[in-house]
Design an enzyme around this catalytic site. Structure first.
Site, PDB file in Angstrom:
ATOM      1  N   ASP A 123     -22.530  14.143  75.774  1.00 14.41           N
ATOM      2  CA  ASP A 123     -21.251  13.644  76.652  1.00 14.41           C
ATOM      3  C   ASP A 123     -19.514  14.004  75.866  1.00 14.41           C
ATOM      4  O   ASP A 123     -18.918  14.118  76.037  1.00 14.41           O
ATOM      5  CB  ASP A 123     -21.209  11.749  76.727  1.00 14.41           C
ATOM      6  N   ASP A 147     -28.705   7.628  76.907  1.00 12.42           N
ATOM      7  CA  ASP A 147     -26.820   7.592  75.843  1.00 12.42           C
ATOM      8  C   ASP A 147     -28.148   6.511  74.894  1.00 12.42           C
ATOM      9  O   ASP A 147     -29.140   6.134  75.249  1.00 12.42           O
ATOM     10  CB  ASP A 147     -26.719   7.088  77.050  1.00 12.42           C
TER      11      ASP A 147
END
EC number: 3.4.23.36
Length: 149
Positions: A127, A111
């Site tokens: 995402d 991330d």
């Protein structure tokens, strides 16, 4: 077939951006793009959205495999009959596979998109694609519901 191309582009973009983060940033490093608003932050998530269910690698791999199979079957059935739903599913498919690759290869998801202004959980391109896909799907349900009234 266009929906598979969309999914492939999302997967490629997701994996490329994650590659760049891993290659050029130290874990935990944060680069402000807009100070105190938006940063690139190298982070690893061993769970699901918002860091829930940490260290459940095989659970997520199994669930993702089932979801991907379900999406592919749905895309085959929907095809051109429901283009908005197919578009939505292509985004979810691309995002699911993007994060699946991370989990399968390293047991964690890279991330890096960090909205520090609102202290939102750090996320990635996959995402975003899943979120956009779900949003389009909800819009599709809403619009179909209005059409059928």
């Amino acid at each position: 077939m266009w929906y598979y191309l969309i999914a492939a582009v999302i997967i490629a973009l997701d994996q490329f951006t994650k590659y760049l983060i891993v290659k050029y940033m130290e874990l935990g490093e944060s680069i402000p793009l807009i100070a105190d608003v938006f940063h690139l932050t190298s982070h690893r998530n061993m769970g699901a959205a918002f860091g829930i269910l940490q260290n459940r690698r095989w659970f997520f791999i199994a669930i993702t495999a089932v979801v991907v199979i379900g999406i592919v079957i749905s895309l085959i059935r929907l095809g051109k009959k429901q283009p908005r739903a197919s578009l939505a599913l292509s985004f979810v498919l691309g995002g699911a596979v993007g994060n699946f690759i991370d989990r399968a290869m390293s047991g964690q998801v890279v991330d890096f998109l960090d909205f520090t202004l609102i202290h939102f959980p750090i996320f990635n391109v996959a995402d975003m694609a899943i979120t956009i896909g779900v949003g389009i799907l909800l819009l599709d349900v809403f619009l179909d519901g209005k059409k059928n009234r």
